[in-house]
Design a protein around this motif. Structure first.
Motif, mmCIF file in Angstrom:
data_model
loop_
_atom_site.group_PDB
_atom_site.id
_atom_site.type_symbol
_atom_site.label_atom_id
_atom_site.label_comp_id
_atom_site.label_asym_id
_atom_site.label_seq_id
_atom_site.Cartn_x
_atom_site.Cartn_y
_atom_site.Cartn_z
ATOM 1 N N ASP A 55 0.819 -1.221 0.000
ATOM 2 C CA ASP A 55 0.000 0.000 0.000
ATOM 3 C C ASP A 55 0.847 1.263 0.000
ATOM 4 O O ASP A 55 0.419 2.307 -0.509
ATOM 5 C CB ASP A 55 -0.907 0.017 1.236
ATOM 6 N N ASP A 200 -4.364 7.368 -6.795
ATOM 7 C CA ASP A 200 -5.352 7.235 -5.722
ATOM 8 C C ASP A 200 -5.350 8.523 -4.891
ATOM 9 O O ASP A 200 -4.642 8.645 -3.892
ATOM 10 C CB ASP A 200 -5.019 6.023 -4.840
ATOM 11 N N GLN A 202 -7.513 9.889 -2.894
ATOM 12 C CA GLN A 202 -7.989 9.796 -1.512
ATOM 13 C C GLN A 202 -6.891 9.265 -0.580
ATOM 14 O O GLN A 202 -6.664 9.797 0.511
ATOM 15 C CB GLN A 202 -9.218 8.877 -1.459
ATOM 16 N N TRP A 203 -6.199 8.221 -1.016
ATOM 17 C CA TRP A 203 -5.107 7.644 -0.225
ATOM 18 C C TRP A 203 -3.951 8.629 -0.121
ATOM 19 O O TRP A 203 -3.335 8.800 0.933
ATOM 20 C CB TRP A 203 -4.666 6.327 -0.868
ATOM 21 N N ASN A 204 -3.677 9.341 -1.222
ATOM 22 C CA ASN A 204 -2.642 10.375 -1.236
ATOM 23 C C ASN A 204 -2.930 11.429 -0.168
ATOM 24 O O ASN A 204 -2.047 11.789 0.632
ATOM 25 C CB ASN A 204 -2.591 11.015 -2.630
#
Length: 234
Positions: A55, A200, A202-204
């Motif tokens: 991840d 990504d 949102q993950w960033n």
């Protein structure tokens, strides 16, 4: 990586520890998730296209232009200069210009390898091009930096003439082993970032937020003091 002290290495209990490991633990704790550490070879990490295997890379990655094609770099979490390490008995290599024609050990697929091949462009620093004070060098890529140091310990020119690595890991190694020394000034400064697979948002944003919190509340500084003896996170 399992042999990159003080950032990540196996201790006497065969457990992974170090600066990067503690940062990863702090990120997971702040996210409220269970941490699973993986240590594939550096060329596997740096190639990207993880396909869900990992991840996030909290692994001392420098944001190069080439890597930006497959990674997003949410946030920088420390800086460290790149330096030349030589055998302690060597007095001929004293600066970058002296690497010309020499055999230089580096981690495979590292920014140090790209630098010696004169094709490193640091992402976000395109307006500050690096200088390459040497002519062509013979680059010797290694999967494991410990093996490279073992080869350099045999003497100048036996298997290697020098290595290029991170100032902090070099100091750590030299403190344990007087067969090595740093030659001359730093070659260039490297920002080190956490990396995630591209695309990504949102993950960033979440990673950026969490690292920002760890900086702001002193957690990152404390981890840095523990492993480095100075705060390299600011």
């Amino acid at each position: 990586m399992e042999s990159y002290p003080p950032f990540s290495f196996l201790n006497e209990q065969n457990q992974l520890e170090g600066f990067d490991v503690d940062v990863a633990k702090a990120v997971a704790q702040r996210l409220g998730v269970k941490l699973k550490l993986e240590t594939p070879s550096w060329d596997v990490i740096a190639a990207g296209h993880w396909n869900g295997r990992y991840d996030i890379c909290v692994c001392s990655m420098t944001p190069s232009k080439a890597r930006a094609e497959v990674f997003d770099f949410p946030v920088e979490y420390y800086q460290s200069p790149a330096v030349i390490v030589v055998n302690a008995s060597d007095n001929k290599i004293t600066a970058g210009k002296d690497l010309s024609g020499k055999k230089i050990g580096v981690i495979s697929a590292s920014t140090y390898e790209a630098y010696l091949n004169k094709d490193l462009v640091i992402e976000g620093a395109e307006d500050k091009p690096l200088s390459f004070p040497f002519d062509n060098v013979q680059v010797a890529p290694y999967d494991n930096e410990t093996v490279a140091f073992q080869d350099l310990a045999l003497g100048t020119g036996v298997r290697l003439d020098a290595m290029v690595t991170n100032l902090i890991t070099a100091r750590e190694r030299i403190a344990q082993d007087p067969r090595f020394k740093i030659a001359g000034d730093a070659l260039y400064a490297e920002p080190n970032v956490v990396a995630i697979e591209k695309g990504d948002a949102q993950w960033n944003a979440k990673v950026t937020e969490v690292i920002g919190q760890l900086k702001a509340d002193g957690t990152l500084g404390n981890i840095s003091q523990k492993w480095i003896g100075a705060d390299i996170s600011q």
